[in-house]
Scaffold this active site. Structure first.
Site, PDB file in Angstrom:
ATOM      1  N   VAL A 302       0.845  -1.199   0.000  1.00 50.61           N
ATOM      2  CA  VAL A 302       0.000   0.000   0.000  1.00 50.61           C
ATOM      3  C   VAL A 302       0.882   1.252   0.000  1.00 50.61           C
ATOM      4  O   VAL A 302       0.572   2.260  -0.640  1.00 50.61           O
ATOM      5  CB  VAL A 302      -0.948  -0.001   1.216  1.00 50.61           C
ATOM      6  CG1 VAL A 302      -1.814   1.242   1.229  1.00 50.61           C
ATOM      7  CG2 VAL A 302      -1.816  -1.243   1.195  1.00 50.61           C
ATOM      8  N   ALA A 303       2.019   1.146   0.738  1.00 49.31           N
ATOM      9  CA  ALA A 303       2.858   2.335   0.896  1.00 49.31           C
ATOM     10  C   ALA A 303       3.512   2.762  -0.411  1.00 49.31           C
ATOM     11  O   ALA A 303       3.710   3.948  -0.664  1.00 49.31           O
ATOM     12  CB  ALA A 303       3.933   2.062   1.941  1.00 49.31           C
ATOM     13  N   GLU A 307      -1.393   6.688  -4.115  1.00 45.68           N
ATOM     14  CA  GLU A 307      -2.821   6.649  -4.472  1.00 45.68           C
ATOM     15  C   GLU A 307      -3.384   8.015  -4.844  1.00 45.68           C
ATOM     16  O   GLU A 307      -4.318   8.118  -5.637  1.00 45.68           O
ATOM     17  CB  GLU A 307      -3.654   6.069  -3.312  1.00 45.68           C
ATOM     18  CG  GLU A 307      -3.512   4.577  -3.097  1.00 45.68           C
ATOM     19  CD  GLU A 307      -2.301   4.213  -2.240  1.00 45.68           C
ATOM     20  OE1 GLU A 307      -1.577   5.126  -1.819  1.00 45.68           O
ATOM     21  OE2 GLU A 307      -2.071   3.017  -2.006  1.00 45.68           O
ATOM     22  N   ASP A 349       0.838  34.496 -37.723  1.00 48.48           N
ATOM     23  CA  ASP A 349       0.350  35.353 -38.806  1.00 48.48           C
ATOM     24  C   ASP A 349       0.635  36.787 -38.421  1.00 48.48           C
ATOM     25  O   ASP A 349       0.815  37.082 -37.241  1.00 48.48           O
ATOM     26  CB  ASP A 349      -1.171  35.240 -38.926  1.00 48.48           C
ATOM     27  CG  ASP A 349      -1.605  33.941 -39.542  1.00 48.48           C
ATOM     28  OD1 ASP A 349      -0.779  33.320 -40.202  1.00 48.48           O
ATOM     29  OD2 ASP A 349      -2.774  33.569 -39.338  1.00 48.48           O
ATOM     30  N   ASP A 657      -5.855  30.864 -39.612  1.00 47.75           N
ATOM     31  CA  ASP A 657      -7.272  31.223 -39.525  1.00 47.75           C
ATOM     32  C   ASP A 657      -8.099  30.692 -40.692  1.00 47.75           C
ATOM     33  O   ASP A 657      -9.288  30.493 -40.576  1.00 47.75           O
ATOM     34  CB  ASP A 657      -7.441  32.744 -39.396  1.00 47.75           C
ATOM     35  CG  ASP A 657      -6.634  33.511 -40.435  1.00 47.75           C
ATOM     36  OD1 ASP A 657      -6.132  32.862 -41.378  1.00 47.75           O
ATOM     37  OD2 ASP A 657      -6.512  34.734 -40.314  1.00 47.75           O
ATOM     38  N   ASP A 661      -5.381  26.537 -43.807  1.00 55.32           N
ATOM     39  CA  ASP A 661      -4.352  26.486 -42.770  1.00 55.32           C
ATOM     40  C   ASP A 661      -4.465  25.198 -41.960  1.00 55.32           C
ATOM     41  O   ASP A 661      -3.560  24.846 -41.204  1.00 55.32           O
ATOM     42  CB  ASP A 661      -4.498  27.671 -41.803  1.00 55.32           C
ATOM     43  CG  ASP A 661      -4.068  28.973 -42.436  1.00 55.32           C
ATOM     44  OD1 ASP A 661      -3.262  28.909 -43.375  1.00 55.32           O
ATOM     45  OD2 ASP A 661      -4.531  30.036 -41.997  1.00 55.32           O
ATOM     46  N   ASN A 723       6.651   8.341  -0.375  1.00 50.54           N
ATOM     47  CA  ASN A 723       6.356   6.911  -0.528  1.00 50.54           C
ATOM     48  C   ASN A 723       7.600   6.065  -0.290  1.00 50.54           C
ATOM     49  O   ASN A 723       7.548   5.034   0.379  1.00 50.54           O
ATOM     50  CB  ASN A 723       5.857   6.626  -1.954  1.00 50.54           C
ATOM     51  CG  ASN A 723       4.441   7.073  -2.126  1.00 50.54           C
ATOM     52  OD1 ASN A 723       4.151   8.257  -2.055  1.00 50.54           O
ATOM     53  ND2 ASN A 723       3.537   6.155  -2.320  1.00 50.54           N
ATOM     54  N   ASN A 752      -1.124   8.721   2.333  1.00 52.05           N
ATOM     55  CA  ASN A 752      -0.979   8.926   0.886  1.00 52.05           C
ATOM     56  C   ASN A 752      -2.090   9.783   0.303  1.00 52.05           C
ATOM     57  O   ASN A 752      -1.881  10.521  -0.654  1.00 52.05           O
ATOM     58  CB  ASN A 752      -0.933   7.577   0.161  1.00 52.05           C
ATOM     59  CG  ASN A 752       0.368   6.858   0.428  1.00 52.05           C
ATOM     60  OD1 ASN A 752       1.236   7.403   1.117  1.00 52.05           O
ATOM     61  ND2 ASN A 752       0.508   5.658  -0.082  1.00 52.05           N
ATOM     62  N   ASP A 756      -0.592  13.602   2.387  1.00 55.83           N
ATOM     63  CA  ASP A 756       0.202  13.949   1.195  1.00 55.83           C
ATOM     64  C   ASP A 756      -0.664  14.662   0.170  1.00 55.83           C
ATOM     65  O   ASP A 756      -0.217  15.566  -0.526  1.00 55.83           O
ATOM     66  CB  ASP A 756       0.763  12.694   0.520  1.00 55.83           C
ATOM     67  CG  ASP A 756       2.022  12.210   1.210  1.00 55.83           C
ATOM     68  OD1 ASP A 756       2.415  12.824   2.224  1.00 55.83           O
ATOM     69  OD2 ASP A 756       2.591  11.216   0.729  1.00 55.83           O
TER      70      ASP A 756
END
Ligand code: ATP
Length: 926
Positions: A302-303, A307, A349, A657, A661, A723, A752, A756
């Site tokens: 998990v660490a 996430e 242009d 334009d 183009d 992490n 996380n 964080d």
């Protein structure tokens, strides 16, 4: 004026009526409308009620269910679900309540819902942006010409078409002049179709053969037309096949793709880690420690996964698009937000982007006269110095100005304005100063045919009836205006007084010299001519017809550079970005304006379209690095220039334009369309639209792009460093003899996602660093870990872990020895708290990699202070509020112990600040 007062029934405009089998008059009758005056207000309101808005129901977007489902198929969430299942099994086996598993599930679901809300908000925001870029349509209503939003159209509206327009509804043509329409969107056929208004076709003519009808979503490549709208919204052909044609694409950005790749790597990495820890442990200690090994490895798994990262990336990109739109740059394709900062070359242009596109005629030269014209803006008030107003040469050129013109000069509420091309508007104003107006001239000499303007042709012609125009007594007259050199080449006569005479070589060179002089002063110059003719030519005969013309004279207009552009050009230079001017205008005009703006130095080489044509692509590649001005170019040259620049390793932004183009806009790394003067087709092909057509906006958007990119790097540094620290700390615990895993999966998720996540979001709001436009651009192809970022993460992760491990070692001994103060397991809470608080210091320090935190204005990003303050309070609540304590499995710790946690966390901050001092010292030594 009579307006229709009854609305047609829905059944009368039923889907399958063969409109192509009717004449224009029959169509008007069924639609109860008038081809000259259009519908009136009351009738439009009624029809809107009956037929609804002219909109395509979106079928292309993702359904809400789809968005929700995608949240849970994210690899990181899938892994968390697996962790939850294993953890539940372990707890149930021990006959414990599976709290972690439930908590993880809750977080997975919350995360999924959050992701869903964010994404659907992002989709809505993109839809709102789309509205901003939705096309406008010229219609005749109430007897006048208006511009209305495409969705306002109703059956019976009279719509006007011109080159570059994307057609907004289905309709029957009432008039068509050389009308070429590309119907690829509908039929897949790339070749444009030549449309005709007069034809009545058999009922069974196929879609592609119905040359008297136009369809929604197709594009006008050339010419003009007038259409009675027959069907709108979902009743149109394109509506029927329910295709979504226009729209903002929400494809993942390169960074998002890299992030999801990183997610995959981290997930597989953490699974490998689990396998190594469990297998290694079992081999070393045997099966009796299997469960605690499994617990340790679950925590590590998990660490290792950040996430919170995907959400922060999405939010940052969304904030980036919003910041850009506030600065008038509308992002159509999300990757542009992130790559804009890497632009090394901006090809722009001239007219309207570098200049104001507010033209005022200052000079008129005829064979006898050099005339200075006074007056400002579009008001037809001013003097002709050097000639009487009734002079036949002046009157002739003014007549051409009015008749060979598609713009409208309007006086609304005492304000003079124009509808249409400013170049043509300026000519109407000029003629007005001499007393000539379209309203008086055109009814006498109606237009019977035309060869329309295009950037390739650089000229246009109209054929009118000749009624006392003072230019001979032929039945018809053709007026041609355009680029002076080109028009002059096609002239064999010259108007002198009221007569035409053969054009001598001496006159030719004098005219060219006058043209150069005007252009050298930065004026935009047009040449005018006419030709008496006896019959109205066919549309295909433009080239042979536009020969043996009678020269009338030159008109020079001033289009002043935009004030803010000079500064923006200087900013570009500082930021290592090269501005390049690519214009259809004369090389001397281009050079004068480029010089004034600082785009090119005096004496620098200018390449013209003609020279370009003779150059091979290889030659061009050899030259592009040294040329900043391209003049008299056509749209297809733009494509070659972009390709050559790209070949030289440049990351190119290119403006455009016109219809033609589009290929260059697609080829450019960032294609930029004009919001005001741009055709729908060019907008479709672009990544970004300039709402104000202004070059300075491109530079502003580039700056925002750089800010977005550096903020992304900043929070990636911040999140991934932590992490690494967590994983190392968890792995070290059993090695240094701690009894048990210091952090539960739930606590890790908390860190996380919340401790964080919140500061990371705040880091995404970081304003531009002062040097952001003082350094060269970074390559868009560089890895996200380039320029020391990967090394920083590893270094900081290790420092993070060392500090926490020392604290953990001490806290473990201490808490075991002092059971009277609190639970002996409270060392784990101390580790948890130290890790969280250390990240707070990291957040404050990571804002800049050179400036010390104390040197930075804390209020330049107040979100950081709020996020750090809020997260610290939440962390304290987790330790001291009983329900949260219970839920997160934390222990009460004493004030002194808390202070020790603060102390160790502060060391992290001190370390990063010392690193900055060291880097600075090192840089000065170098
Ligand atoms: P830029 O490419 O920078 O926008 P531009 O407006 O000069 O510059 P185009 O619109 O392609 O580029 O025009 C090319 C040339 O055609 C102009 O320089 C002018 O000589 C001529 N021209 C422009 N507008 C008209 C017009 N309405 N009628 C006739 N000739 C025109």
């Amino acid at each position: 004026m009579t307006f229709p007062t009854t609305s047609p029934q829905v059944s009368e405009i039923e889907n399958n009526r063969a409109w192509h089998n009717l004449t224009g008059e029959q169509t008007l009758e069924i639609l109860r409308t008038n081809g000259e005056t259009g519908l009136n207000e009351a009738e439009i309101v009624k029809r809107k009620d009956i037929f609804g808005l002219n909109e395509l129901k979106e079928t292309g977007g993702r359904s809400p269910l789809m968005i929700l489902w995608e949240q849970f198929t994210n690899i990181m969430l899938v892994m968390l679900i697996a962790v939850a299942v294993v953890s539940a099994v372990l707890d149930l086996k021990k006959a414990e309540f599976p709290k972690d598993a439930i908590a993880i599930f809750t977080i997975v679901i919350l995360n999924g819902i959050l992701g869903y809300l964010q994404e659907s908000r992002a989709e809505k925001a993109l839809a709102a942006l789309k509205q901003l870029s939705s096309p406008k349509v010229r219609v005749i209503r109430n007897g006048s010409t208006f511009e209305v939003a495409a969705k306002e159209l109703v059956p019976g509206d009279i719509m006007l078409l011109e080159a570059g327009v994307q057609i907004a509804a289905d309709g029957r043509l009432l008039e068509a002049q050389n009308l070429q329409i590309r119907e690829a969107a509908l039929t897949g056929e790339a070749v444009s179709v030549n449309k005709q208004a007069q034809k009545v076709l058999p009922e069974d003519a196929s879609l592609g053969d119905r040359i008297n009808l136009v369809y929604q979503g197709t594009e006008v490549v050339q010419g003009r037309g007038k259409v009675a709208i027959t069907k709108t919204g979902m009743d149109t052909e394109i509506g029927k096949i329910a295709a979504m044609l226009q729209g903002v694409e929400s494809e993942p950005t390169p960074l998002q793709q890299r992030m999801s790749q990183l997610g995959n790597v981290l997930v597989s990495g953490s699974l490998a880690l689990v396998a190594v820890v469990v297998l290694g442990g079992v081999i070393r200690f045997g099966w009796q420690f299997f469960e605690s090994l499994l617990e340790t490895s679950l925590s590590m798994a998990v660490a290792v996964v950040p996430e919170g990262l995907p959400a922060v990336v999405t939010v940052t990109l969304a904030i980036g698009t919003q910041r850009m739109v506030r600065r008038q740059a509308l992002i159509r394709k999300l990757p542009a937000v992130e790559t804009l900062g890497s632009v090394t070359t901006i090809c722009s242009d001239k007219t309207g982007t570098l200049t104001q596109n507010k033209m005022v005629v200052q000079k008129v030269n005829t064979s006898h006269h050099v005339i200075t014209v006074t007056g400002e803006g579009y008001a037809p008030i001013g003097e002709f110095n050097g000639v009487s107003e009734s002079d036949p040469e002046l009157q002739a050129i003014l007549t051409a100005c009015v008749l060979c013109n598609d713009a409208l000069l309007q006086n609304k509420a005492q304000e003079w304005s124009i509808l249409g091309d400013p170049t043509e508007g300026a000519l109407l104003t000029l003629a007005g100063k001499g007393g000539l107006y379209r309203e008086a001239l055109e009814p006498k000499s109606p237009r019977l045919g035309e060869f329309p303007f295009s950037s390739e042709r650089k000229r246009m012609s109209v054929i009118c009836e000749n009624a006392q125009l003072g230019l001979g007594d032929s039945t018809y007259l053709m007026f041609t205006k355009g680029s002076p050199e080109l028009i002059l080449e096609r002239c064999s006569l010259i108007q002198v007084g009221a007569e035409s005479q053969p054009l001598t070589d001496e006159q030719r060179s004098r005219i060219l010299a006058q043209n150069d002089e005007m252009a050298g002063n930065g004026l935009r110059v047009l040449g005018f001519s006419y030709k008496p003719i006896t019959e109205v030519p066919e549309a295909e005969r433009e080239d042979s017809e536009e020969q043996s013309l009678v020269w009338l004279g030159l008109v020079g207009m001033l289009d002043a550079p935009r004030k803010e552009v000079k500064e923006a050009v200087a900013l570009c230079r500082q930021a290592g970005i090269r501005p390049i001017m690519i214009t259809g205008d004369h090389q001397l005009t281009a050079k004068a304006i480029a010089g004034e703006l600082g785009i090119a130095a005096a004496g620098e080489r200018v390449i013209t379209g003609k020279e370009l044509e003779k150059m091979s692509q290889n030659d061009l590649e050899g030259e592009v690095d040294g040329v900043s001005v391209y003049a008299r170019v056509s749209p297809e040259h733009k494509l070659r220039i972009v390709q050559a620049l790209q070949k030289r390793g440049k990351f190119v932004a290119m403006t455009g334009d016109g219809v033609n183009d589009a290929p260059a806009l697609k080829q450019a790394d960032i294609g930029i369309a004009m919001g005001i003067t741009g055709t729908d087709v060019s907008k479709e092909a672009s990544d970004m639209i300039l709402l104000d057509d202004n070059f300075a906006t491109i530079v502003a958007a580039t700056e925002e792009g750089r800010v977005v990119y550096s903020n992304i790097r900043r929070f990636i540094k911040y999140i991934l460093g932590s992490n690494i620290g967590e994983v190392l700390t968890i792995a070290a615990a059993p090695l240094i003899g701690m009894g048990g895993v210091p952090l539960t999966p739930l606590q890790i998720l908390w860190m996380n996602l919340v401790t964080d996540g919140l500061p990371a979001l705040a880091l995404a709001m970081e304003p531009a660093e002062p040097n952001v436009m003082k350094r060269p651009p970074f390559s868009p192809r560089e890895s996200i870990f380039a320029r020391g970022l990967g090394w920083y993460m590893i270094r900081i992760g290790i420092v993070f872990a060392i500090l926490t491990i020392i604290m953990m070692y001490w806290a473990y001994q201490y808490t075991q020895a002092t059971p009277e103060i609190g639970d002996p397991g409270r060392w784990k809470t101390m580790v948890f708290t130290t890790l969280c608080l250390a990240q707070m210091g990291h957040a404050l320090a990571v804002r800049s990699h050179t400036q010390l935190a104390v040197q930075m204005n804390p209020f330049s990003n107040p979100y950081i202070i709020v996020a750090v303050g809020l997260t610290t309070i939440l962390q304290l609540l987790l330790i001291y509020a009983p329900p949260l304590q219970n839920f997160f499995g934390t222990q009460w710790i004493s004030g002194t112990e808390l202070l020790i946690c603060f102390g160790f966390s502060a060391l992290m901050f001190v370390w990063i600040e010392l690193e900055k001092l060291f880097i600075r010292w090192f840089m000065t030594k170098k």
